[in-house]
Design an enzyme around this catalytic site. Sequence first.
Site, short mmCIF file in Angstrom:
data_model
loop_
_atom_site.label_atom_id
_atom_site.label_comp_id
_atom_site.label_asym_id
_atom_site.label_seq_id
_atom_site.Cartn_x
_atom_site.Cartn_y
_atom_site.Cartn_z
N ASP A 101 0.85 -1.18 0.00
CA ASP A 101 0.00 0.00 0.00
C ASP A 101 0.90 1.25 0.00
O ASP A 101 1.75 1.37 -0.87
CB ASP A 101 -0.95 -0.06 1.20
N HIS A 295 -6.93 -6.36 -1.53
CA HIS A 295 -5.84 -5.41 -1.26
C HIS A 295 -4.83 -5.92 -0.25
O HIS A 295 -3.66 -5.54 -0.30
CB HIS A 295 -6.45 -4.10 -0.77
#
Length: 316
Positions: A101, A295
């Site tokens: 991320d 994610h």
Amino acid sequence: MTEITRRFVEANGLRVHLAEAGDGPLVLLLHGFPETSYNWRHQMAPLAAAGYHVVAPDQRGYGRTSRPERIEDYTILHLVGDVVALIEALGERQAVVVGHDWGGPVAWHTAMFRPDLVRGVVSLSSPTGPRASRPPLGLLRARLGEGFYMNYFQQPGVADPVLERDLPTTFRRIMYGLSGEAPALIPVVREGTEPMDMFPEPDRLPGWLSEDDIAAYAAEFAESGFTGPLNWYRNLDRNWALTAAFDGARITPPALFIGGDKDLNVAVAGPDMEARMRAVVPDLRDVVLLRDTGHWVAEERPAEVNAHLIDFLKSL
């Protein structure tokens, strides 16, 4: 069993809290938003057992690491400076830098700015590409509207208390909502709603996420809050200006990208994601997309991620 220890070191004017395991070449694991070094709980021991000195810091503004007050103290130059100083503080001359991320852009920029220090770079969930033609917030606003979450996060004191109001609910909904098991979502805060309204409340937790995991994140953010992490977003346009001298620069260390095929970041990057990465990363060894994965790749698919990481590390 590999022991994971925790300690503090001084680096770049910060008191940095880190988790550490193993001996051998240094591997830095950089978490993203909204997590801490706990992000890497499934990677620490396997990488250490494979022969590496594995270090996962709480990054600037997160967890038990220092939290500067000024927004402008969270630029990409500060974040890369933290990595450079941490390598030195650990008594090392080089590292493989792995980021997830927001940790991905920090890893990519460390490899671009200081390739002499980076043996290899890995990004999980955050592809890179050529420099944007103009400041990113304007591009995002034009494409996705003022309510796009990165634009919404810009105003100090707005998203911060909303995310902090009920921390277990915040983490339960965000972690589930961006996973491969949740319905696809549009990350836009509609008029009259709040950021948490974007994320569904799960009927049950995915198998990779436990109530203990949620409690661990909630406990860390109860102490540190969300303002430091949100300040990373509040420097997006400033970062674009600060990195003007690197327009056209290449990321030369060996590289690996791992993402989920249901990750919003991968969807936004589009079908030319790999081509855009290869345009600036000439030694991109592989682009791995894990099926039915969202994610949180390191947590959703730890065995596969660990295998790819170890293969890449041993190839260097």
